[in-house]
Design a protein around this motif. Structure first.
Motif, PDB file in Angstrom:
ATOM      1  N   THR A 250       0.829  -1.204   0.000  1.00  0.00           N
ATOM      2  CA  THR A 250       0.000   0.000   0.000  1.00  0.00           C
ATOM      3  C   THR A 250       0.864   1.256   0.000  1.00  0.00           C
ATOM      4  O   THR A 250       0.590   2.230  -0.716  1.00  0.00           O
ATOM      5  CB  THR A 250      -0.923   0.003   1.224  1.00  0.00           C
ATOM      6  OG1 THR A 250      -1.732  -1.184   1.208  1.00  0.00           O
ATOM      7  CG2 THR A 250      -1.831   1.214   1.233  1.00  0.00           C
ATOM      8  N   GLU A 251       1.931   1.232   0.811  1.00  0.00           N
ATOM      9  CA  GLU A 251       2.829   2.388   0.859  1.00  0.00           C
ATOM     10  C   GLU A 251       3.513   2.616  -0.484  1.00  0.00           C
ATOM     11  O   GLU A 251       3.638   3.762  -0.945  1.00  0.00           O
ATOM     12  CB  GLU A 251       3.867   2.159   1.958  1.00  0.00           C
ATOM     13  CG  GLU A 251       4.799   3.333   2.163  1.00  0.00           C
ATOM     14  CD  GLU A 251       5.798   3.081   3.281  1.00  0.00           C
ATOM     15  OE1 GLU A 251       6.704   3.921   3.465  1.00  0.00           O
ATOM     16  OE2 GLU A 251       5.663   2.050   3.968  1.00  0.00           O
ATOM     17  N   GLN A 254       0.946   4.081  -2.804  1.00  0.00           N
ATOM     18  CA  GLN A 254       0.714   5.495  -2.507  1.00  0.00           C
ATOM     19  C   GLN A 254       1.866   6.360  -3.006  1.00  0.00           C
ATOM     20  O   GLN A 254       1.645   7.446  -3.562  1.00  0.00           O
ATOM     21  CB  GLN A 254       0.523   5.680  -1.000  1.00  0.00           C
ATOM     22  CG  GLN A 254      -0.776   5.100  -0.466  1.00  0.00           C
ATOM     23  CD  GLN A 254      -0.901   5.239   1.026  1.00  0.00           C
ATOM     24  OE1 GLN A 254       0.075   5.592   1.715  1.00  0.00           O
ATOM     25  NE2 GLN A 254      -2.086   4.958   1.562  1.00  0.00           N
ATOM     26  N   GLN A 257       1.543   6.562  -6.686  1.00  0.00           N
ATOM     27  CA  GLN A 257       0.464   7.484  -7.048  1.00  0.00           C
ATOM     28  C   GLN A 257       0.894   8.922  -6.860  1.00  0.00           C
ATOM     29  O   GLN A 257       0.609   9.803  -7.687  1.00  0.00           O
ATOM     30  CB  GLN A 257      -0.779   7.172  -6.195  1.00  0.00           C
ATOM     31  CG  GLN A 257      -1.977   8.072  -6.479  1.00  0.00           C
ATOM     32  CD  GLN A 257      -2.546   7.872  -7.859  1.00  0.00           C
ATOM     33  OE1 GLN A 257      -2.341   6.822  -8.463  1.00  0.00           O
ATOM     34  NE2 GLN A 257      -3.260   8.860  -8.364  1.00  0.00           N
TER      35      GLN A 257
END
Length: 488
Positions: A250-251, A254, A257
Motif C-alpha cells: 500500500t505504501e 501510494q 500514485q
C-alpha cells in the motif's frame, strides 16, 4: 496455550480412564459374584466339616475303647475339639429358612459329644457293656448327623436355587452389557478421535489455503485460525507477515500514485508555463511601456485610462509569475478584480459583475491562475455573444471545513458532454484568450494540488446559465498528514 502434545496426552488419558472404568466395573461385579459363590460354598463346606468331624470322632473313640493309650486319647480329644469348632461355625449359617433344622443339628452335635464322653467314662470304670452301648449310641447319632447334613444341604440348594439362576442370568446380561458398552465406547472414541484429528488438520488446512492466497498476491484476506496451539501461533505470525507486506505494498502504491500526481502536476505546469510564455512579448519592455503610458495619461488628466493601464500591467505581471508556486485566495481575488476592471472598460454596461466575498476566507492556499480562467470563460461565452451582455456573480463563503467559491453567469449554459469533458480535465476544453489556460487545466491542477477529486463541480441548464462551484479545503491533505505525523 494448548499444545498438540497436551491434546495427545488428553486423548491418551481419556482412553486409559475409560478402559480403567470398564475394568473396575467388571472387576467389581465379578468379585461380588465370586464372594457370593464363596459364601454358598463355605456354607456347604462347614456342614460337610460337621459330618467329617463327627465320623472322625467315632473312629478315634473306637480306637480309644480298643486301646486306651494316651496317644489315642489325645487324638480323640482333638477330634472332639474339631467337632466343637464345626458346631460354632454352623451357628453362622442360621437364617429364617433353616432355624429349626439347624437347632436340631447343633443339638445332635452336643448329644454326640456327650455320648462320647459317657462312653469314655464307662471305659475308665471298666464297665465294658455300658461303654459299648454308649459307643453304639454315639455311632447312631453320627449317622443322624450325616443324614441331617444331607437334609440341610438339600434345603440350602432349594433356598439358593433362585440365586443360582439369578447369577446365571446376571452373567448373561453382563456379557451383553459388556458387548454394548464396548461398541458404544468404540463409537465414542472414533467420534472423539475424528474431532481431535479435525482440531489439528483444520487449522493446518486454513493455514495452507492462506499460504496459497498469499502466493497468488492476495494480501487483503485476513488469516483466522480458531485454535490455541502451535498452529495458532504460526497463523498469528503469518497474519503479521501478511499485514506488513500489505502495508508495504500500500505504501509503495501510494508513493507511486504521489509520484504520478507530481509528474502530472509538473507536466501541467510546464504546459501552463508554455501557454503563458506564448503571450509574452518582451515583458520588461511591455511593463515599462505600460507604466509610461499610465503616468502620461495621469498627467494629462485621464485618470480612468491611467487606472486601466495599471490594471493591465498588474494582470500581465501576475500572469508571468511562476505557476508552480501556490498563492492565497486574496491574491487571486485581487488579480481577478484587475481583470474585471479591464473587461468592464471593454464592455461598459453590458457586463455586470456582482461580488459577495467573506474576507475571513481569503487566507486559503490555491494554485495560481485559477479564478481568472473560469471568469474569463464566463465572459467569453455568457457576456460577449449576448447583445444585452450578461451578469457574473462571484461569491466566497465558509462551508464547514471548506471554503465555497461560486462563479455564476446567466448565459446560454453548457452541454452535458462538454461539462463531462471539462470535469475529466481535458486540457483542450475552453482555453482562455488572456492566459491560454483552459478550465480543464485548472481542474487537473486543483485536484493535484489538494489531492482530492471532489474539488470542482459545474451546474448548468440550457438558457439558464452556468455555475462553477469550487470547494476548497482549508487544509491540504498532505499538510494534514504532516500535522498528524508531527503530533504522533
Amino acid at each position: 496455550m494448548n499444545r498438540i502434545q497436551n491434546k495427545i496426552l488428553v486423548l491418551t488419558g481419556i482412553v486409559l480412564f475409560i478402559m480403567a472404568a470398564i475394568w473396575l466395573t467388571l472387576t467389581y461385579y465379578s468379585r461380588q459374584t465370586q464372594e457370593q459363590y464363596n459364601d454358598i460354598l463355605q456354607r456347604y463346606l462347614r456342614m460337610n466339616e460337621v459330618t467329617g468331624a463327627s465320623q472322625q470322632t467315632i473312629t478315634d473313640l473306637n480306637n480309644y475303647l480298643i486301646r486306651p493309650t494316651p496317644e489315642h486319647y489325645e487324638q480323640l480329644e482333638q477330634s472332639k475339639e474339631r467337632l466343637r469348632r464345626a458346631k460354632y461355625d454352623v451357628f453362622a449359617l442360621r437364617n429364617g429358612d433353616n432355624d429349626f433344622d439347624l437347632t436340631s443339628y447343633t443339638n445332635l452335635i452336643d448329644s454326640l459329644l456327650e455320648t462320647a464322653n459317657r462312653s469314655m467314662m464307662f471305659q475308665a470304670q471298666m464297665d465294658t457293656e455300658d461303654s459299648n452301648q454308649a459307643f453304639n449310641e454315639a455311632t447312631r447319632i453320627s449317622r443322624s448327623i450325616s443324614d441331617m447334613t444331607l437334609t440341610l444341604l438339600d434345603t440350602e440348594l432349594k433356598t439358593y436355587d433362585r440365586f443360582y439362576r439369578g447369577i446365571i442370568e446376571r452373567s448373561t446380561e453382563l456379557n451383553k452389557l459388556g458387548i454394548w458398552l464396548l461398541l458404544t465406547i468404540t463409537f465414542l472414541l472414533l467420534i472423539f478421535a475424528y474431532w481431535f484429528a479435525l482440531s489439528i488438520t483444520r487449522p493446518v488446512q486454513k493455514l495452507t489455503q492462506a499460504a496459497k492466497e498469499l502466493s497468488r498476491g492476495r494480501f487483503d484476506q485476513e488469516i483466522e485460525v480458531s485454535s490455541n496451539d502451535e498452529i495458532a501461533f504460526l497463523a498469528k505470525m503469518f497474519e503479521r507477515m501478511r499485514v506488513n507486506i500489505n502495508n508495504l505494498i500500500t505504501e509503495i502504491q501510494q508513493k507511486a500514485q504521489l509520484e504520478h500526481e507530481l509528474q502530472q502536476n509538473k507536466l501541467l505546469l510546464q504546459e501552463s508555463r508554455y501557454r503563458s510564455l506564448q503571450s509574452q512579448i518582451h515583458p520588461h519592455f511591455l511593463f515599462n511601456t505600460l507604466d509610461t503610458l499610465s503616468k502620461k495619461a495621469y498627467l494629462e488628466g485621464a485618470e480612468e485610462t491611467s487606472d486601466l493601464l495599471a490594471s493591465v500591467a498588474g494582470l500581465l505581471r501576475y500572469n508571468l509569475r511562476r505557476l508552480d508556486r501556490s498563492v492565497t485566495l486574496y491574491e487571486e481575488v485581487r488579480v481577478l478584480r484587475q481583470y474585471m476592471d479591464i473587461q468592464s472598460a471593454r464592455f461598459a454596461d453590458r457586463l455586470r459583475f456582482v461580488e459577495d466575498i467573506d474576507e475571513s476566507c481569503l487566507y486559503v492556499q490555491i494554485p495560481g491562475l485559477t479564478l481568472q480562467p473560469i471568469v474569463e470563460n464566463a465572459v467569453i461565452h455568457a457576456v460577449e455573444p449576448m447583445e444585452d451582455g450578461g451578469t457574473i456573480v462571484f461569491r466566497i463563503a465558509e462551508d464547514g471545513d471548506r471554503i465555497r467559491v461560486e462563479i455564476a453567469d446567466d448565459g446560454p449554459g453548457m452541454p452535458e458532454d462538454k461539462i463531462e469533458r471539462v470535469l475529466k480535465g481535458s486540457a483542450q476544453e475552453t482555453e482562455g484568450h488572456t492566459t491560454g489556460i483552459g478550465i480543464g487545466n485548472v481542474v487537473q491542477r486543483l485536484r493535484l494540488f489538494y489531492g482530492q477529486d471532489d474539488i470542482i463541480d459545474i451546474e448548468s441548464k440550457p438558457r439558464s446559465g452556468t455555475k462553477v462551484v469550487l470547494r476548497l479545503p482549508k487544509v491540504r491533505r498532505y499538510e494534514a498528514d504532516d500535522q498528524r505525523t508531527d503530533r504522533g
